[in-house]
Design a protein around this motif. Structure first.
Motif, PDB file in Angstrom:
ATOM      1  N   UNK A 110       0.764  -1.357  -0.028  1.00  0.00           N
ATOM      2  CA  UNK A 110       0.066  -0.066  -0.031  1.00  0.00           C
ATOM      3  C   UNK A 110       0.821   1.130   0.124  1.00  0.00           C
ATOM      4  N   UNK A 111       1.889   1.312   0.738  1.00  0.00           N
ATOM      5  CA  UNK A 111       2.811   2.498   0.842  1.00  0.00           C
ATOM      6  C   UNK A 111       3.527   2.548  -0.740  1.00  0.00           C
ATOM      7  N   UNK A 112       3.824   1.648  -1.414  1.00  0.00           N
ATOM      8  CA  UNK A 112       4.365   1.693  -2.780  1.00  0.00           C
ATOM      9  C   UNK A 112       3.230   2.419  -3.668  1.00  0.00           C
ATOM     10  N   UNK A 113       1.945   1.747  -3.686  1.00  0.00           N
ATOM     11  CA  UNK A 113       1.081   2.193  -4.680  1.00  0.00           C
ATOM     12  C   UNK A 113       0.537   3.486  -4.336  1.00  0.00           C
ATOM     13  N   UNK A 114       0.631   3.844  -3.009  1.00  0.00           N
ATOM     14  CA  UNK A 114       0.257   5.215  -2.690  1.00  0.00           C
ATOM     15  C   UNK A 114       1.064   6.251  -3.120  1.00  0.00           C
ATOM     16  N   UNK A 115       2.390   6.192  -3.102  1.00  0.00           N
ATOM     17  CA  UNK A 115       3.234   6.970  -3.748  1.00  0.00           C
ATOM     18  C   UNK A 115       3.334   6.764  -5.253  1.00  0.00           C
ATOM     19  N   UNK A 116       3.080   5.725  -5.912  1.00  0.00           N
ATOM     20  CA  UNK A 116       3.332   5.751  -7.229  1.00  0.00           C
ATOM     21  C   UNK A 116       2.263   5.091  -8.032  1.00  0.00           C
ATOM     22  N   UNK A 117       1.631   5.856  -8.724  1.00  0.00           N
ATOM     23  CA  UNK A 117       0.267   5.659  -9.351  1.00  0.00           C
ATOM     24  C   UNK A 117       0.691   4.766 -10.396  1.00  0.00           C
TER      25      UNK A 117
ATOM     26  N   UNK B  78      -0.123  -0.874 -12.494  1.00  0.00           N
ATOM     27  CA  UNK B  78       0.850  -2.139 -12.812  1.00  0.00           C
ATOM     28  C   UNK B  78       0.281  -3.229 -11.973  1.00  0.00           C
ATOM     29  N   UNK B  79      -0.218  -3.049 -11.008  1.00  0.00           N
ATOM     30  CA  UNK B  79      -0.960  -4.027 -10.029  1.00  0.00           C
ATOM     31  C   UNK B  79      -2.071  -4.286 -10.611  1.00  0.00           C
ATOM     32  N   UNK B  80      -2.945  -3.416 -10.886  1.00  0.00           N
ATOM     33  CA  UNK B  80      -4.478  -3.655 -11.395  1.00  0.00           C
ATOM     34  C   UNK B  80      -4.246  -4.353 -12.834  1.00  0.00           C
ATOM     35  N   UNK B  81      -3.233  -4.019 -13.662  1.00  0.00           N
ATOM     36  CA  UNK B  81      -2.968  -4.862 -14.964  1.00  0.00           C
ATOM     37  C   UNK B  81      -2.616  -6.305 -14.866  1.00  0.00           C
ATOM     38  N   UNK B  82      -1.925  -6.615 -13.542  1.00  0.00           N
ATOM     39  CA  UNK B  82      -1.361  -7.810 -13.271  1.00  0.00           C
ATOM     40  C   UNK B  82      -2.701  -8.852 -13.049  1.00  0.00           C
TER      41      UNK B  82
END
Length: 184
Positions: free
Chosen positions: A20-27, A32-36
């Motif tokens: 969560x910390x990573x995806x909050x900082x980096x859209x 990429x997570x959603x595409x996976x």
């Protein structure tokens, strides 16, 4: 506290908080997570920089595909991580039970319970899309732990989910070996 002394649920919570910390900082990481979620290998490889370090830090060596899949679902429909939350996915899906007269949620949930782990990706993602559309919360750390135990011969995870969905009392650990089953 070292990772070896943490419960599987604590490790899953720590992992998801790190993601969560990573995806909050980096859209871009979030996208990429959603595409996976498509399951395509190239999209899965794109999330490795996001998830592999947190998995390693939590000492997760096995079942990484389940952890990564749930992290991608979490990116699609983020929730607060609450270590005291005792709900299973069955509790969340129960919120769909009264939807419409067709019994679609019931049929989807029954199919999910009968699915082998290798075939779980699509029906689980479909139910999560439906839960998101209704604003129903999901306990993602518990989902990780449950998926890691999905193939237990006693199918106690499926039993707990079914009991929660149809409103029967769920036992805290509905299997005597539950704390001993390795989720890493």
């Amino acid at each position: 506290m070292t990772t070896s002394t943490l419960t599987p649920l604590d490790r899953a919570s720590n992992f998801l908080k790190s993601v969560q910390q990573t995806i909050d900082k980096d859209k871009g990481a979030n996208a990429a997570m959603k595409r996976a979620l498509t399951g395509e290998a190239r999209h899965l490889r794109a999330v490795y920089p996001i998830v592999l370090y947190p998995l390693e830090r939590e000492g997760i060596q096995y079942n990484q595909d389940k952890w990564i899949f749930v992290a991608c679902l979490f990116a699609y429909y983020p929730q607060m991580i609450n270590r005291d939350d005792k709900r299973t996915f069955g509790h969340s899906a129960r919120g769909l039970a009264g939807e419409g007269n067709s019994g679609g949620a019931d049929r989807r949930f029954r199919a999910l319970l009968d699915s082998p782990l290798d075939d779980l990706r699509s029906p689980l993602a479909a139910l999560i899309r439906l839960l998101k559309s209704k604003g129903i919360a999901i306990n993602y750390p518990q989902l990780i732990v449950d998926l890691c135990r999905w193939e237990h011969p006693d199918q106690y995870i499926q039993d707990n989910w079914a009991r929660a969905f149809w409103g029967a009392p769920v036992k805290p650990l509905d299997h005597p070996d539950a704390s001993a089953i390795e989720t890493n």
